[in-house]
Design an enzyme around this catalytic site. Structure first.
Site, short mmCIF file in Angstrom:
data_model
loop_
_atom_site.label_atom_id
_atom_site.label_comp_id
_atom_site.label_asym_id
_atom_site.label_seq_id
_atom_site.Cartn_x
_atom_site.Cartn_y
_atom_site.Cartn_z
N GLU A 177 1.04 -1.23 0.21
CA GLU A 177 -0.08 -0.06 0.09
C GLU A 177 1.04 1.32 0.02
OE1 GLU A 177 -2.62 -0.75 3.11
OE2 GLU A 177 -4.15 -1.67 2.35
N GLU A 380 -6.07 -8.30 -1.22
CA GLU A 380 -5.86 -8.34 0.06
C GLU A 380 -7.73 -8.05 -0.25
OE1 GLU A 380 -4.79 -5.66 3.03
OE2 GLU A 380 -3.29 -6.39 2.55
C1 BG6 Z 1 -4.24 -3.25 5.03
C2 BG6 Z 1 -3.29 -3.83 5.01
O1 BG6 Z 1 -3.96 -1.43 4.79
O2 BG6 Z 1 -5.61 -3.98 5.32
C3 BG6 Z 1 -3.28 -4.89 6.20
O3 BG6 Z 1 -2.63 -3.94 4.54
C4 BG6 Z 1 -4.62 -4.45 6.83
O4 BG6 Z 1 -2.00 -4.97 6.65
C5 BG6 Z 1 -5.41 -5.24 6.03
O5 BG6 Z 1 -4.67 -5.38 7.99
C6 BG6 Z 1 -6.88 -4.79 7.11
O6 BG6 Z 1 -7.05 -3.90 7.63
P1 BG6 Z 1 -7.56 -4.10 9.54
O7 BG6 Z 1 -7.53 -2.95 9.84
O8 BG6 Z 1 -8.34 -4.51 9.22
O9 BG6 Z 1 -6.34 -4.72 10.34
#
Ligand code: BG6
Length: 482
Positions: A177, A380
């Protein structure tokens, strides 16, 4: 319509070292800056502590104990049928301070063993080189990525990885990111908050802070471009991608001013980094923005050449939610992944307030493929939710529902829109510490980990209902989403 994906499509899951591994000070590992963050919640932010306090629980210290349980975890991924597993390298496990020249042999051995385990099951590792695991020492003593010397330290890490794991890893991402910095958040560049202050601050920025963020970003973009070239030199089989925080923002209304504000937002916050990483140069709108806002970048001779020669092989991104943008910013505010936008009245949200928008994923895929025309991996995507373990079972139909709709959207982007999407690694395939809030109770996984927000529990693993569902999806190459 029957949903089928191209043969050889990569199916899997994603994690990061800092949220998973634990063992934060074992076997010669140095501290990451995230090791200095407390646990928080949706209401209470994670706080940065310069000095660790003995009475405070720092969730990344334990992660979910992947460091000791990776064999069991990878076996479970294989049982679901993963063909790709995204994980990141804990930089200070290899270089405790980050500026050493020779790596810690125990750290090297650990990742050998993890990659060997993946190979045993025919799983391709997709390795993020930096996912917020930068050594604390580099933040403390160098001021993070504001300092140009970080480029060389990072490349030293890359050289070690590409040489050491040649033949075992073919898929790499340079920075997780990376566009977080373009939105004015300092921590992805190792620019630390003041002692006792929250990790994330969405308030107004001073011109000096904005300048720092763009300079840290420039250094990362140059480092990324050099890393791509190095990866190809060391092993021509290597494929290197960018990793962008993806958000499909919509104009809040059809007023031309709102549509324009939304476009401006997408250009500076989302596309700037990939325009550089995919096309090899800063886009005109960014150069004009820097000039107009008095932002001066630390350009060094050769930087333009490096950016041009170090373009990525594929595009990857995270996608959780969409948001709305208006010209006057007057709509109700809503939180997303490291973003605050305006609320979309047509969509519902998760328990943490993140808007759920599967069609937004298809929309985003089309935007990005139309812009770059290179292969894409969704690295993701998932739903953070509270789960209940009862009689050895976790029933999580809400997660299945979320994933089903997003997988359908990916299918449609391939089958109906012609997008060259080649893989999907769902986020947090095993429960892990939330990056944003530091909670365990914000769970994403197919595999339940018995741990609570204060680090209590057996850390034992349990297959959720979604585990069996995803196994079915993978066995049918996405044809069976029921
Ligand atoms: C992304 C990251 O921003 O979102 C992860 O790459 C992160 O590291 C994921 O865990 C989900 O966000 P969160 O705050 O729900 O863990």
């Amino acid at each position: 319509m029957e949903t089928t994906f191209p043969q050889g499509f990569f199916w899997g899951g994603a994690t990061s070292a800092n949220q998973c591994e634990g063992a934060w000070d074992k076997d010669g590992k140095g501290a990451c800056f995230v090791d200095h963050l407390t646990a928080g919640s949706r209401q209470n932010p994670r706080i940065f502590h310069k000095e660790l306090r003995p009475d405070v629980f720092y969730p990344c210290h334990k992660g979910v104990d992947f460091y000791h349980r990776y064999k069991e975890d990878i076996a479970l991924f294989a049982e679901m049928g993963f063909t790709m597993f995204r994980l990141s390298i804990n930089w200070p496990r290899l270089f405790p301070h980050g500026d050493e020249t020779t790596p810690n042999p125990k750290g090297i051995a650990f990742y050998h063993s993890v990659f060997d385990e993946c190979k045993k099951y025919g799983i391709e590792p997709l390795v993020t080189i930096s996912h917020l695991e930068m050594p604390y020492y580099l933040c403390e003593h160098y001021g993070g990525w504001r300092d140009r010397r970080l480029v060389d330290f990072y490349l030293n890490l890359c050289r070690t990885l590409f040489t050491e794991y040649k033949g075992k890893v073919h898929w790499w991402l340079t920075f997780n990111e990376i566009n977080g910095l373009a939105s004015g958040l300092g921590f992805p560049g190792g620019i630390l908050p003041e002692d006792g202050q929250p990790l994330m601050d969405f308030g107004p920025r001073t011109p000096a802070q904005i300048n720092d963020c763009f300079n840290a970003l420039h250094h990362q973009l140059v480092a990324s471009a050099k890393a791509v070239q190095l990866a190809h030199q060391i092993d021509p089989e290597n494929k290197v991608g960018c990793m962008i925080l993806g958000q499909a923002n919509y104009p809040l209304t059809c007023k031309p001013e709102d549509a324009f504000a939304c476009q401006q937002n997408m250009m500076m916050n989302t596309f700037l980094c990939s325009d550089v990483q995919v096309r090899g140069a800063y886009p005109g709108y960014a150069l004009r923005h820097f000039e107009n806002e008095g932002i001066t970048l630390d350009w060094q001779p050769g930087d333009a050449e490096e950016l041009k020669n170090g373009t990525v092989d594929f595009y990857s991104f995270s996608y959780y939610s969409s948001g709305c943008i208006s010209a006057d910013g007057g709509g109700d505010r809503t939180l997303g992944n490291l973003t605050v936008t305006e609320k979309n009245p047509y969509l519902r949200a998760s328990e943490w307030g993140w808007t759920i928008d599967p069609l937004g994923l298809r929309h985003y895929l089309n935007e990005v493929y139309g812009r770059y025309q290179i292969p894409i991996i969704v690295v993701e995507n998932g739903l953070g939710a509270k789960d209940v373990l009862e009689d050895g079972k976790v029933h999580d139909p809400y997660r299945i529902d979320y994933l089903r709709q997003h997988i359908q959207a990916m299918h449609d982007a391939i089958a109906l829109d012609g997008v060259d999407l080649i893989g999907y690694t769902m986020w947090g395939c095993i429960d892990l510490v939330s990056g944003g809030t530091g909670e365990m109770s914000k769970r994403y996984g197919f595999i339940y980990v018995d741990a609570d927000d204060a680090g209590h529990g057996s850390y034992d693993r349990t297959r959720k209902d979604s585990f069996y569902w995803y196994q079915k999806v993978l066995r049918s190459n996405g044809a069976d989403l029921e």
